[in-house]
Design a protein around this motif. Structure first.
Motif, PDB file in Angstrom:
ATOM      1  N   TYR A   1      -7.830   7.229  -4.017  1.00 43.81           N
ATOM      2  CA  TYR A   1      -9.186   6.667  -3.999  1.00 43.81           C
ATOM      3  C   TYR A   1      -9.625   6.357  -2.578  1.00 43.81           C
ATOM      4  CZ  TYR A   1     -13.109   3.703  -5.564  1.00 43.81           C
ATOM      5  OH  TYR A   1     -14.349   3.164  -5.795  1.00 43.81           O
TER       6      TYR A   1
ATOM      7  N   LEU B   1     -17.787   8.112   2.542  1.00 38.90           N
ATOM      8  CA  LEU B   1     -18.454   7.251   3.529  1.00 38.90           C
ATOM      9  C   LEU B   1     -18.837   8.057   4.774  1.00 38.90           C
ATOM     10  CD1 LEU B   1     -19.262   4.317   4.364  1.00 38.90           C
ATOM     11  CD2 LEU B   1     -17.006   4.129   5.411  1.00 38.90           C
TER      12      LEU B   1
ATOM     13  N   ASP C   1     -19.048   0.665  -5.872  1.00 39.00           N
ATOM     14  CA  ASP C   1     -19.827   1.365  -4.860  1.00 39.00           C
ATOM     15  C   ASP C   1     -18.798   1.946  -3.898  1.00 39.00           C
ATOM     16  OD1 ASP C   1     -21.121   2.002  -2.425  1.00 39.00           O
ATOM     17  OD2 ASP C   1     -22.807   0.694  -2.964  1.00 39.00           O
ATOM     18  N   ILE C   2     -18.548   3.241  -4.030  1.00 42.96           N
ATOM     19  CA  ILE C   2     -17.404   3.853  -3.347  1.00 42.96           C
ATOM     20  C   ILE C   2     -17.560   3.793  -1.823  1.00 42.96           C
ATOM     21  CG2 ILE C   2     -18.263   6.254  -3.467  1.00 42.96           C
ATOM     22  CD1 ILE C   2     -15.319   7.073  -4.071  1.00 42.96           C
ATOM     23  N   GLU C   3     -18.799   3.849  -1.316  1.00 47.07           N
ATOM     24  CA  GLU C   3     -18.982   3.808   0.137  1.00 47.07           C
ATOM     25  C   GLU C   3     -18.705   2.423   0.697  1.00 47.07           C
ATOM     26  OE1 GLU C   3     -22.313   5.847   1.801  1.00 47.07           O
ATOM     27  OE2 GLU C   3     -22.496   7.143   0.043  1.00 47.07           O
TER      28      GLU C   3
ATOM     29  N   ARG D   1     -12.457  -1.469   2.761  1.00 51.16           N
ATOM     30  CA  ARG D   1     -11.040  -1.122   2.709  1.00 51.16           C
ATOM     31  C   ARG D   1     -10.531  -0.758   4.109  1.00 51.16           C
ATOM     32  NH1 ARG D   1      -6.837  -0.636   3.544  1.00 51.16           N
ATOM     33  NH2 ARG D   1      -5.055   0.291   2.480  1.00 51.16           N
ATOM     34  N   GLN D   2     -11.326   0.038   4.844  1.00 54.70           N
ATOM     35  CA  GLN D   2     -10.935   0.438   6.193  1.00 54.70           C
ATOM     36  C   GLN D   2     -10.920  -0.764   7.128  1.00 54.70           C
ATOM     37  OE1 GLN D   2      -9.564   3.125   5.159  1.00 54.70           O
ATOM     38  NE2 GLN D   2     -10.072   4.282   6.997  1.00 54.70           N
TER      39      GLN D   2
ATOM     40  N   VAL E   1       0.826  -1.216   0.000  1.00 51.62           N
ATOM     41  CA  VAL E   1       0.000   0.000   0.000  1.00 51.62           C
ATOM     42  C   VAL E   1       0.857   1.261   0.000  1.00 51.62           C
ATOM     43  CG1 VAL E   1      -2.028  -1.043   1.074  1.00 51.62           C
ATOM     44  CG2 VAL E   1      -0.287   0.018   2.518  1.00 51.62           C
TER      45      VAL E   1
ATOM     46  N   TYR F   1     -16.861   0.244  -0.780  1.00 52.57           N
ATOM     47  CA  TYR F   1     -15.419   0.067  -0.942  1.00 52.57           C
ATOM     48  C   TYR F   1     -14.701   0.640   0.278  1.00 52.57           C
ATOM     49  CZ  TYR F   1     -10.602   0.777  -2.145  1.00 52.57           C
ATOM     50  OH  TYR F   1      -9.242   0.769  -2.092  1.00 52.57           O
ATOM     51  N   ALA F   2     -15.050   1.879   0.641  1.00 55.21           N
ATOM     52  CA  ALA F   2     -14.401   2.551   1.774  1.00 55.21           C
ATOM     53  C   ALA F   2     -14.562   1.723   3.046  1.00 55.21           C
ATOM     54  CB  ALA F   2     -14.977   3.948   1.966  1.00 55.21           C
ATOM     55  N   LEU F   3     -15.780   1.236   3.275  1.00 50.62           N
ATOM     56  CA  LEU F   3     -16.051   0.462   4.482  1.00 50.62           C
ATOM     57  C   LEU F   3     -15.143  -0.770   4.561  1.00 50.62           C
ATOM     58  CD1 LEU F   3     -17.924  -0.079   6.952  1.00 50.62           C
ATOM     59  CD2 LEU F   3     -19.350  -1.436   5.406  1.00 50.62           C
TER      60      LEU F   3
ATOM     61  N   TYR G   1     -16.466  -4.416  -4.421  1.00 49.72           N
ATOM     62  CA  TYR G   1     -17.159  -3.128  -4.532  1.00 49.72           C
ATOM     63  C   TYR G   1     -16.303  -2.055  -5.204  1.00 49.72           C
ATOM     64  CZ  TYR G   1     -20.967  -5.157  -1.981  1.00 49.72           C
ATOM     65  OH  TYR G   1     -22.019  -5.956  -1.630  1.00 49.72           O
ATOM     66  N   GLY G   2     -15.006  -2.290  -5.337  1.00 52.59           N
ATOM     67  CA  GLY G   2     -14.171  -1.410  -6.141  1.00 52.59           C
ATOM     68  C   GLY G   2     -14.257  -1.788  -7.610  1.00 52.59           C
TER      69      GLY G   2
END
Lengths: 175, 327
Positions: B309, B317, A130-132, A138-139, A34, A134-136, A110-111
């Motif tokens: 990104y 979010l 679905d960017i939200e 990913r975090q 990363v 994805y964020a969830l 979702y990415g």
């Protein structure tokens, strides 16, 4: 029937050590890739995804194997609270071993990034991101990764404590 | 398997070859976003709009690549037109670099993202030098002059720059892959290529009468209301003399070129809430039939785009997104 078992079965020991090697490599690869802008980042990422899928398969095999097996009991000399901690940490380790590949897959899903396992086969993804979500995921993947790293460290320290300080057979039962 | 052994080897030996300060994806994105961040927006090329349309392939490239996009057929895309910079409200006519990105979602296992810019080459050949180039640009003309002097590999870029005049319309620009890729055929034969997307419109027939900060985008919307905007997708085939891993070196004009088909843009959407907004146009998202070269800039784009990104995805979010100002 009442014969006391002092060692884990061969299949459990092999699974334990093979997955230990895989998971530690995956964690260090993940934390490296990363950040890295180097040419080999793509190969590392490809390997990370394929090895992650392998862990997902192995953890299922391992849970079934664990479910069916009789395992050595913790030494009687161990205080009750430490037995509870040991049991709890093992449940936590198993849970994170399941959650790591799951969140890894879902963040790719979702990415909208299909996971190609070499040229062998490809895991599907959503058509559109679905960017939200994805964020969830990913975090979560990152957070669970660091938690797993800490738990592994505690696990290793506990094993060493059993072997060198308590001098009971706990580490030997896995060797 | 061989490439993974090479990977192991390079992990051990790479630091020994380091001659420029090595930067991480995080440092790179920090530099791009600068002092002021715009929550929810891309850290680079922040100002843009969504477009959609289709690629009408003539089938010419299907003998070089198994990718379904190149079959004689039409493939819809969700794309994005943008300008360089971290400011989503920047005056667009002044932007020195314009971009066109395309996303082909052919199936759940086949995705192709294409991110193209107006320059045909990079000024430098690796991400660490590129970082220093951006540092120099931010410092001012003197620093960038000194940077180019210290980097003779920027000759091809500077030559292009001297002859390039940003046009008054997105429909008049030529967009380049910059990096090279491999087309892979059924026999697993690899052909290194670069590509460009060339406009059908010409300066003589197109005048931009819009003014203000959004002149470029408004003019393009106006064109779309009159009908599709067309481009040719042209591939350049490398020969053995060309180094596909060096993004700063142009290939000779005499190289064979093939038209793969036409890109037909039919609709636009504002980027906030638009279908392109959630897409990370990472050029390393490739379908079977197309592979990445070992071009260090191309390889670095993936990790840097992922960091950008991730940052904006987390902001979306958290609901921490600045609503677009009225145009």
């Amino acid at each position: 029937m009442n014969k006391k078992i002092t060692r884990f079965s061969a299949s459990m020991r092999i699974l334990h050590w093979a997955m230990a090697a895989l998971i530690i490599s995956l964690l260090s690869a993940g934390m490296t890739m990363v950040k890295s802008l180097e040419v080999w980042q793509l190969e590392l990422l490809t390997l990370h995804k394929a090895a992650g899928l392998l862990v997902a398969v192995l953890v299922v095999v391992r849970l079934v194997n664990r479910w069916c097996a009789t395992v050595p009991a913790l030494p009687d000399s161990l205080p009750r609270w430490q037995k509870t901690m040991a049991l709890g940490s093992h449940y936590a380790l198993y849970s994170l071993m399941i959650l790591m590949p799951l969140t890894g897959f879902l963040m790719q899903y979702y990415g909208a990034r299909p996971i190609a396992v070499f040229s062998w086969f490809t895991l599907p993804s959503a058509l559109y991101p679905d960017i939200e979500l994805y964020a969830l995921y990913r975090q979560l993947h990152g957070f669970i990764g660091y938690t797993l790293a800490v738990l592994i460290l505690v696990h290793v320290l506990a094993a060493l404590q059993h072997h060198f300080i308590r001098k009971d057979g706990v580490l030997k039962s896995m060797l | 398997m061989k490439q993974y052994l090479i990977l192991l080897f390079s992990l051990i030996t790479l630091p020994a070859f380091a001659d420029v300060p090595r930067v991480s994806a995080q440092q790179f994105v920090d530099l791009q976003q600068g002092e002021s961040t715009y929550p929810g927006y891309r850290r680079a090329h922040a100002k843009g709009m969504c477009i959609s349309g289709e690629f009408v392939s003539n089938g010419n490239l299907s003998r070089y690549s198994t990718a379904s996009v190149f079959k004689s057929s039409k493939t819809p895309f969700i794309g994005r037109l943008s300008i360089a910079g971290n400011n989503p409200y920047a005056p667009d006519l002044k932007a020195p670099v314009r971009s066109l990105a395309l996303s082909f979602a052919t199936s759940q296992t086949k995705q192709w993202r294409v991110a193209m810019n107006t320059p045909p080459v990079m000024a430098v050949a690796n991400p660490h030098d590129f970082y220093q180039q951006i540092v120099a640009i931010k410092k001012g003309p003197e620093a960038i002059g000194a940077f180019f002097e210290a980097h003779p590999e920027s000759a091809d870029f500077l030559q292009w720059k001297a002859n390039y005049q940003p046009s008054s319309s997105f429909a008049l620009e030529t967009y380049h892959s910059i990096n090279a890729f491999y087309l892979v055929d059924e026999q697993n034969q690899r052909q290194a290529v670069r590509w460009e997307v060339k406009p059908h419109a010409s300066t003589s027939s197109l005048k931009n009468s819009f003014t203000g900060d959004n002149a470029l985008f408004n003019e393009f919307k106006q064109q779309l209301s009159d009908g599709p905007v067309m481009f040719d997708w042209v591939f350049t085939l490398a020969t053995e003399q060309d180094d596909e891993h060096n993004p700063a070196k142009r290939w000779p004009q005499t190289r064979e070129k093939m038209i793969a088909g036409q890109i037909k843009i039919t609709q636009w959407q504002a980027q906030q809430g638009g279908r392109c907004d959630g897409i990370n146009y990472d050029p390393l998202v490739l379908p079977q039939g197309i592979e990445a070269t070992k071009d260090p800039i191309l390889r670095a784009r993936s990790a840097a785009y992922a960091e950008s990104y991730r940052r904006r995805a987390v902001e979306v979010l958290a609901g921490d997104v600045e609503e677009g100002r009225d145009e």
